[in-house]
Write a protein that holds these residues in place. Sequence first.
Motif, PDB file in Angstrom:
ATOM      1  N   ALA A  62       2.717  11.949 -28.327  1.00  0.00           N
ATOM      2  CA  ALA A  62       3.553  12.935 -29.006  1.00  0.00           C
ATOM      3  C   ALA A  62       5.033  12.622 -28.776  1.00  0.00           C
ATOM      4  CB  ALA A  62       3.234  14.330 -28.472  1.00  0.00           C
ATOM      5  N   PRO A  63       5.906  13.090 -29.660  1.00  0.00           N
ATOM      6  CA  PRO A  63       7.347  12.903 -29.432  1.00  0.00           C
ATOM      7  C   PRO A  63       7.769  13.522 -28.105  1.00  0.00           C
ATOM      8  CG  PRO A  63       6.940  13.648 -31.673  1.00  0.00           C
ATOM      9  CD  PRO A  63       5.628  13.769 -30.951  1.00  0.00           C
ATOM     10  N   SER A  64       8.790  12.937 -27.483  1.00  0.00           N
ATOM     11  CA  SER A  64       9.288  13.431 -26.205  1.00  0.00           C
ATOM     12  C   SER A  64      10.575  14.224 -26.410  1.00  0.00           C
ATOM     13  CB  SER A  64       9.561  12.259 -25.261  1.00  0.00           C
ATOM     14  OG  SER A  64      10.226  12.703 -24.090  1.00  0.00           O
ATOM     15  N   PRO A  65      10.754  15.316 -25.666  1.00  0.00           N
ATOM     16  CA  PRO A  65      12.017  16.048 -25.740  1.00  0.00           C
ATOM     17  C   PRO A  65      13.168  15.313 -25.056  1.00  0.00           C
ATOM     18  CG  PRO A  65      10.588  17.015 -24.078  1.00  0.00           C
ATOM     19  CD  PRO A  65       9.773  15.970 -24.781  1.00  0.00           C
ATOM     20  N   ASP A  66      12.841  14.296 -24.270  1.00  0.00           N
ATOM     21  CA  ASP A  66      13.854  13.510 -23.556  1.00  0.00           C
ATOM     22  C   ASP A  66      14.438  12.472 -24.514  1.00  0.00           C
ATOM     23  OD1 ASP A  66      15.316  11.789 -21.943  1.00  0.00           O
ATOM     24  OD2 ASP A  66      13.783  11.652 -20.381  1.00  0.00           O
ATOM     25  N   PRO A  67      15.737  12.512 -24.800  1.00  0.00           N
ATOM     26  CA  PRO A  67      16.317  11.541 -25.737  1.00  0.00           C
ATOM     27  C   PRO A  67      16.269  10.106 -25.239  1.00  0.00           C
ATOM     28  CG  PRO A  67      18.039  12.825 -24.671  1.00  0.00           C
ATOM     29  CD  PRO A  67      16.738  13.463 -24.295  1.00  0.00           C
ATOM     30  N   GLN A  68      15.995   9.928 -23.956  1.00  0.00           N
ATOM     31  CA  GLN A  68      15.895   8.589 -23.398  1.00  0.00           C
ATOM     32  C   GLN A  68      14.453   8.087 -23.350  1.00  0.00           C
ATOM     33  OE1 GLN A  68      18.753   6.657 -22.540  1.00  0.00           O
ATOM     34  NE2 GLN A  68      19.516   8.334 -23.800  1.00  0.00           N
ATOM     35  N   VAL A  69      13.537   8.833 -23.948  1.00  0.00           N
ATOM     36  CA  VAL A  69      12.141   8.391 -24.089  1.00  0.00           C
ATOM     37  C   VAL A  69      11.810   8.379 -25.576  1.00  0.00           C
ATOM     38  CG1 VAL A  69       9.718   8.865 -23.582  1.00  0.00           C
ATOM     39  CG2 VAL A  69      11.462   9.312 -21.838  1.00  0.00           C
ATOM     40  N   LEU A  70      11.625   7.191 -26.115  1.00  0.00           N
ATOM     41  CA  LEU A  70      11.243   7.021 -27.514  1.00  0.00           C
ATOM     42  C   LEU A  70       9.748   6.765 -27.573  1.00  0.00           C
ATOM     43  CD1 LEU A  70      12.039   6.590 -30.523  1.00  0.00           C
ATOM     44  CD2 LEU A  70      12.294   4.156 -29.960  1.00  0.00           C
TER      45      LEU A  70
ATOM     46  N   ALA B 195       1.577   7.974 -18.370  1.00  0.00           N
ATOM     47  CA  ALA B 195       2.552   9.062 -18.322  1.00  0.00           C
ATOM     48  C   ALA B 195       3.288   9.073 -16.983  1.00  0.00           C
ATOM     49  CB  ALA B 195       1.853  10.399 -18.559  1.00  0.00           C
ATOM     50  N   GLY B 196       2.567   8.770 -15.901  1.00  0.00           N
ATOM     51  CA  GLY B 196       3.209   8.684 -14.595  1.00  0.00           C
ATOM     52  C   GLY B 196       4.232   7.571 -14.524  1.00  0.00           C
ATOM     53  N   LEU B 197       3.947   6.464 -15.196  1.00  0.00           N
ATOM     54  CA  LEU B 197       4.894   5.345 -15.218  1.00  0.00           C
ATOM     55  C   LEU B 197       6.136   5.678 -16.039  1.00  0.00           C
ATOM     56  CD1 LEU B 197       2.368   2.400 -15.596  1.00  0.00           C
ATOM     57  CD2 LEU B 197       3.795   2.903 -13.594  1.00  0.00           C
ATOM     58  N   VAL B 198       5.956   6.412 -17.130  1.00  0.00           N
ATOM     59  CA  VAL B 198       7.134   6.854 -17.900  1.00  0.00           C
ATOM     60  C   VAL B 198       8.047   7.669 -16.996  1.00  0.00           C
ATOM     61  CG1 VAL B 198       7.935   8.288 -19.805  1.00  0.00           C
ATOM     62  CG2 VAL B 198       5.953   6.792 -20.126  1.00  0.00           C
ATOM     63  N   GLU B 199       7.468   8.602 -16.289  1.00  0.00           N
ATOM     64  CA  GLU B 199       8.257   9.449 -15.379  1.00  0.00           C
ATOM     65  C   GLU B 199       8.928   8.615 -14.294  1.00  0.00           C
ATOM     66  OE1 GLU B 199       7.574  13.244 -12.312  1.00  0.00           O
ATOM     67  OE2 GLU B 199       5.970  12.597 -13.649  1.00  0.00           O
ATOM     68  N   ALA B 200       8.204   7.653 -13.739  1.00  0.00           N
ATOM     69  CA  ALA B 200       8.759   6.829 -12.660  1.00  0.00           C
ATOM     70  C   ALA B 200       9.947   6.003 -13.147  1.00  0.00           C
ATOM     71  CB  ALA B 200       7.676   5.915 -12.087  1.00  0.00           C
ATOM     72  N   TYR B 201       9.828   5.425 -14.340  1.00  0.00           N
ATOM     73  CA  TYR B 201      10.941   4.613 -14.847  1.00  0.00           C
ATOM     74  C   TYR B 201      12.131   5.468 -15.249  1.00  0.00           C
ATOM     75  CZ  TYR B 201       8.948   0.014 -14.426  1.00  0.00           C
ATOM     76  OH  TYR B 201       8.479  -1.162 -13.897  1.00  0.00           O
ATOM     77  N   ARG B 202      11.893   6.688 -15.709  1.00  0.00           N
ATOM     78  CA  ARG B 202      13.026   7.573 -15.971  1.00  0.00           C
ATOM     79  C   ARG B 202      13.749   7.904 -14.664  1.00  0.00           C
ATOM     80  NH1 ARG B 202      16.115   7.992 -18.312  1.00  0.00           N
ATOM     81  NH2 ARG B 202      16.463  10.143 -18.946  1.00  0.00           N
ATOM     82  N   LYS B 203      13.001   8.103 -13.577  1.00  0.00           N
ATOM     83  CA  LYS B 203      13.623   8.375 -12.280  1.00  0.00           C
ATOM     84  C   LYS B 203      14.459   7.189 -11.801  1.00  0.00           C
ATOM     85  CE  LYS B 203      10.334  11.823 -10.581  1.00  0.00           C
ATOM     86  NZ  LYS B 203       9.246  12.127  -9.604  1.00  0.00           N
ATOM     87  N   LEU B 204      14.069   5.978 -12.221  1.00  0.00           N
ATOM     88  CA  LEU B 204      14.860   4.790 -11.895  1.00  0.00           C
ATOM     89  C   LEU B 204      16.090   4.669 -12.789  1.00  0.00           C
ATOM     90  CD1 LEU B 204      12.095   2.050 -11.387  1.00  0.00           C
ATOM     91  CD2 LEU B 204      13.417   3.228  -9.608  1.00  0.00           C
ATOM     92  N   GLY B 205      16.190   5.529 -13.787  1.00  0.00           N
ATOM     93  CA  GLY B 205      17.333   5.500 -14.684  1.00  0.00           C
ATOM     94  C   GLY B 205      17.140   4.689 -15.946  1.00  0.00           C
ATOM     95  N   TYR B 206      15.921   4.225 -16.178  1.00  0.00           N
ATOM     96  CA  TYR B 206      15.623   3.426 -17.366  1.00  0.00           C
ATOM     97  C   TYR B 206      15.466   4.331 -18.591  1.00  0.00           C
ATOM     98  CZ  TYR B 206      14.419  -0.854 -14.742  1.00  0.00           C
ATOM     99  OH  TYR B 206      14.445  -1.984 -13.957  1.00  0.00           O
ATOM    100  N   ALA B 207      15.857   3.842 -19.751  1.00  0.00           N
ATOM    101  CA  ALA B 207      15.347   4.376 -21.006  1.00  0.00           C
ATOM    102  C   ALA B 207      13.941   3.798 -21.199  1.00  0.00           C
ATOM    103  CB  ALA B 207      16.247   3.997 -22.169  1.00  0.00           C
ATOM    104  N   VAL B 208      13.070   4.547 -21.869  1.00  0.00           N
ATOM    105  CA  VAL B 208      11.670   4.140 -21.983  1.00  0.00           C
ATOM    106  C   VAL B 208      11.214   4.212 -23.434  1.00  0.00           C
ATOM    107  CG1 VAL B 208       9.284   4.671 -21.321  1.00  0.00           C
ATOM    108  CG2 VAL B 208      11.126   4.910 -19.632  1.00  0.00           C
ATOM    109  N   VAL B 209      10.496   3.166 -23.861  1.00  0.00           N
ATOM    110  CA  VAL B 209       9.743   3.207 -25.105  1.00  0.00           C
ATOM    111  C   VAL B 209       8.279   3.324 -24.712  1.00  0.00           C
ATOM    112  CG1 VAL B 209       9.148   2.035 -27.250  1.00  0.00           C
ATOM    113  CG2 VAL B 209      11.464   1.828 -26.314  1.00  0.00           C
ATOM    114  N   ALA B 210       7.678   4.458 -25.063  1.00  0.00           N
ATOM    115  CA  ALA B 210       6.312   4.779 -24.646  1.00  0.00           C
ATOM    116  C   ALA B 210       5.407   4.745 -25.864  1.00  0.00           C
ATOM    117  CB  ALA B 210       6.275   6.164 -23.998  1.00  0.00           C
ATOM    118  N   THR B 211       4.289   4.041 -25.750  1.00  0.00           N
ATOM    119  CA  THR B 211       3.404   3.903 -26.909  1.00  0.00           C
ATOM    120  C   THR B 211       1.950   4.157 -26.538  1.00  0.00           C
ATOM    121  OG1 THR B 211       2.730   2.438 -28.730  1.00  0.00           O
ATOM    122  CG2 THR B 211       3.164   1.390 -26.599  1.00  0.00           C
ATOM    123  N   SER B 212       1.234   4.764 -27.460  1.00  0.00           N
ATOM    124  CA  SER B 212      -0.225   4.880 -27.414  1.00  0.00           C
ATOM    125  C   SER B 212      -0.660   5.368 -28.788  1.00  0.00           C
ATOM    126  CB  SER B 212      -0.691   5.858 -26.322  1.00  0.00           C
ATOM    127  OG  SER B 212      -0.476   7.187 -26.712  1.00  0.00           O
TER     128      SER B 212
END
Length: 237
Positions: free
Chosen positions: A41-49, A20-37
């Motif tokens: 749960a679904p993310s409210p951020d449209p740039q996190v799938l 979860a910390g890495l998802v946040e870090a990559y969003r701060k870098l401006g990346y879109a993120v595909v997060a899996t486990s």
Amino acid sequence: MSTPDQKVAIITGASQGIGAGLVEAYRKLGYAVVATSRGIAPSPDPQVLTVQGDIAAPATAERVAGAAIEHFGRIDTLVNNAGIFVAKPFTEYTQQDYDAVTGVNLSGFFRITQLAVEQMLRQGGGHVVQITTSLVDHANSAVASVLASLTKGGLQSATKALAIEYATRGVRSNAVSLGIIKTPMHPAEHHDTLAALHPVGRMGEVSDIADAVTYLENAPFVTGEILHVDGGQSAGH
């Protein structure tokens, strides 16, 4: 959808703790993120799938990579963060332990990395990061860890092999080798004992790992590196 010049990262084991910390870090870098486990749960951020599934299953890897390309159009970074750690004396490991640890730590790396690197090569470059453990380099009699060493040690060797195989084709490969990090998997009552295992006398924070991965992301001349973020464990005791 991302913009044409927006980079995209896939992060496994992304529902809590380091992931979860890495998802946040990559969003701060401006990346879109595909997060899996398994239970993300679904993310409210449209740039996190988010994509639910067991990364040990090749079908999950196919769905995750396919989702990245379908929704965002590319894969620039893969962080193989998902992992299982089972601490037992060697002779007490069961077949179930072996299957679970090798499934996530090795099979969970293999297919998703193949798919990501294939896409990176089509794009002209990318970056793969493995999350490993300093127990690979510095065994500790207080922590029985043969399965961790077997699997995460394999990942460290694969990290270097990938770095050399694709060094001239724009794909970098690095690893971050951890000490014990303060995450929900470690109950607070064990923190003092776990902190004492590190020469610096404390556990690591999720932010320590996010900072290390971010450094590697922004270091285009670094590949094949095993970066120890372990409170000095790999140096000795």
